[in-house]
Design an enzyme around this catalytic site. Structure first.
Site, PDB file in Angstrom:
ATOM      1  N   SER A 154       0.800  -1.226   0.000  1.00 46.04           N
ATOM      2  CA  SER A 154       0.000   0.000   0.000  1.00 46.04           C
ATOM      3  C   SER A 154       0.833   1.277   0.000  1.00 46.04           C
ATOM      4  CB  SER A 154      -0.942   0.001   1.206  1.00 46.04           C
ATOM      5  OG  SER A 154      -0.204  -0.092   2.400  1.00 46.04           O
ATOM      6  N   HIS A 175      -5.494  -3.434  -2.007  1.00 47.77           N
ATOM      7  CA  HIS A 175      -5.298  -2.429  -3.064  1.00 47.77           C
ATOM      8  C   HIS A 175      -5.337  -3.009  -4.468  1.00 47.77           C
ATOM      9  CE1 HIS A 175      -4.470   1.025  -0.533  1.00 47.77           C
ATOM     10  NE2 HIS A 175      -3.918   0.163   0.300  1.00 47.77           N
ATOM     11  N   LYS A 219     -11.900   0.391  -1.096  1.00 45.76           N
ATOM     12  CA  LYS A 219     -10.888   0.940  -1.998  1.00 45.76           C
ATOM     13  C   LYS A 219     -11.426   0.971  -3.437  1.00 45.76           C
ATOM     14  CE  LYS A 219      -7.552   0.791   1.459  1.00 45.76           C
ATOM     15  NZ  LYS A 219      -6.870  -0.030   2.454  1.00 45.76           N
TER      16      LYS A 219
HETATM   17  C1  LIG Z   1      -6.697  -0.112   3.805  1.00 47.28           C
HETATM   18  C2  LIG Z   1      -6.033  -1.389   4.159  1.00 47.28           C
HETATM   19  C3  LIG Z   1      -6.572  -2.204   5.154  1.00 47.28           C
HETATM   20  C4  LIG Z   1      -7.700  -1.766   6.025  1.00 47.28           C
HETATM   21  O1  LIG Z   1      -8.895  -1.711   5.344  1.00 47.28           O
HETATM   22  P1  LIG Z   1     -10.063  -0.780   5.913  1.00 47.28           P
HETATM   23  O2  LIG Z   1     -11.277  -1.314   5.278  1.00 47.28           O
HETATM   24  O3  LIG Z   1      -9.720   0.610   5.479  1.00 47.28           O
HETATM   25  O4  LIG Z   1     -10.057  -0.914   7.391  1.00 47.28           O
HETATM   26  C5  LIG Z   1      -5.972  -3.424   5.373  1.00 47.28           C
HETATM   27  N1  LIG Z   1      -4.895  -3.806   4.658  1.00 47.28           N
HETATM   28  C6  LIG Z   1      -4.346  -3.023   3.729  1.00 47.28           C
HETATM   29  C7  LIG Z   1      -3.147  -3.492   2.983  1.00 47.28           C
HETATM   30  C8  LIG Z   1      -4.896  -1.785   3.461  1.00 47.28           C
HETATM   31  O5  LIG Z   1      -4.336  -0.981   2.576  1.00 47.28           O
END
Ligand SMILES: *Cc1c(COP(=O)(O)O)cnc(C)c1O
Length: 389
Positions: free
Chosen positions: A177, A205, A236
């Site tokens: 990320s 992602h 996302k």
């Molecule tokens: C954003 C993210 C999460 C958390 O997801 P949310 O739904 O925002 O809590 C977990 N793992 C990764 C790699 C992320 O980028």
């Protein structure tokens, strides 16, 4: 509580103090931020679905038909038709027997790791894994071995030394990320097979972006079916909210019975579920969105590299611009804002000390004009700060 002020002062001195910026109106490639119109290069709504008319309509109609709240946990009275429909669709999309919804990716990772590993087990975790993975590892009370980012030799050595543990789990992001690079999944799968380890893949992602059909990094690498536990988020590329774990029926049954972040929380509300179903339909039926996103990725990354910026080996819609110091990073981010471009600065503890950066993310809905505005601003500010010659 004297310490509150003291600790915050320390953060300010180290250029690590954080504050919230206000977005007025809708999310999109251009937004109004703290009252100023800007090109947004910090959104995770990679396909532009957070404000897609069809997705919004689905949410509104679901609220009319099913109400705004689920009124309970899934195991009590909160399990509604839309939960089960979305789980079936997600399993089908990911090519697994089953899927289970979680209220966020953070909760999915904390729950998964603490449920699937315990004392006597070992978790092998990439150094750059997300905070939610780190917290899940800690809560599991398993032995945690951090391997250097994508370092297969270290991972292999650690696995070779893990014979005395009851169970071995490897946890990695598919698309990282903060660096925008991919995990070497074919080799990780091979190592896991050799040493009898299970893999937990966080594809937060990559889902909607990677693979011919947007199914994520396993599809991208031709590895569909070779990882037992996959998680991803609905917040996302899907532009909604929530998360899921995809895997076997047995895995889902186990989590339903044992996973505390699934059991002890109110179920996702109908409007979010309906919106996610609509987004998933768009991801399946409109591959041109992915194509536009990838065109934008090529254009911006080539532009940045031509200017002389270091994009840290990015292979994706997440493009870091390496700067090093936290102060330079925050200064640059502020100067870009003054020129109408929002590129979030990322500092420790989100990334390791000395690796502060701007983190640019692209959307399918950015126009060439948006990207040219961004490149002009980056060139100008880079020269002003003497980062570029
Ligand atoms: C954003 C993210 C999460 C958390 O997801 P949310 O739904 O925002 O809590 C977990 N793992 C990764 C790699 C992320 O980028």
């Amino acid at each position: 509580m004297q310490f509150l002020q003291e600790e915050l002062e320390k953060l300010k001195e180290a250029n690590l103090y954080r504050r919230r910026r206000l977005v007025q109106g809708e999310q999109g490639p251009r937004i109004v931020l703290d009252g100023r119109p800007v090109v947004l290069l910090s959104s995770n709504s990679y396909l532009g679905l957070a404000s897609h008319p069809g997705v919004k309509r689905a949410a509104a109609e679901a609220a009319e038909r099913f109400g705004c709240g689920s009124s309970g946990a899934r195991l009590i009275s909160g399990n509604m038709e839309l939960h089960e429909r979305l789980e079936r669709e997600l399993a089908d999309f990911k090519g697994t027997e089953a899927a289970l919804l979680f209220n966020s990716g953070y909760m999915a990772n904390v729950g998964l790791l603490s449920t699937l590993a315990g004392p006597g087990d070992v978790i092998l975790s990439d150094q750059l894994n997300h905070a939610s993975i780190i917290d899940g590892c800690r809560l599991s009370r398993a032995e945690i071995k951090i391997y250097p980012h994508k370092d297969l030799r270290s991972l292999g050595d650690l696995l070779a030394q893990s014979g005395s543990f009851r169970r071995r789990l490897i946890v990695t992001e598919g698309l990282f990320s903060m660096d925008g690079d991919l995990a070497p999944l074919p080799e990780i799968v091979e190592l896991a097979d050799r040493y009898g380890a299970a893999i937990i893949l966080d594809d937060a992602h990559a889902t909607g972006v990677f693979g011919t059909n947007g199914r994520g990094t396993l599809e991208h690498f031709g590895l569909t079916g070779s990882v037992e536990v996959q998680m991803g988020t609905l917040g996302k590329a899907l532009g909604c909210f929530g998360a899921y774990v995809a895997g076997s029926r047995l895995l889902v049954d186990y989590l339903v019975n044992k996973c505390r972040t699934f059991i002890f929380t109110t179920a996702l509300p109908p409007e979010t579920l309906a919106a996610s179903l609509a987004s998933l339909g768009i991801i399946r039926n409109e591959p041109e969105r992915r194509r536009r996103l990838w065109e934008n990725v090529e254009y911006l990354r080539n532009g940045l590299e031509a200017l002389g910026f270091n994009t840290m080996g990015s292979e994706s819609q997440i493009i870091p611009v390496f700067l090093g110091e936290a102060l330079t990073t925050m200064t640059m981010s502020e100067m870009l804002l003054e020129r109408g471009v929002y590129a979030q600065g990322i500092r420790p503890p989100t990334v390791p000390e000395g690796s502060s950066r701007l983190r640019l993310t692209l959307m399918a809905t950015h126009t060439r004009d948006d990207l040219d505005t961004a490149l002009d601003a980056l060139e100008h500010v880079g020269k002003e700060l003497r980062l570029l010659v």
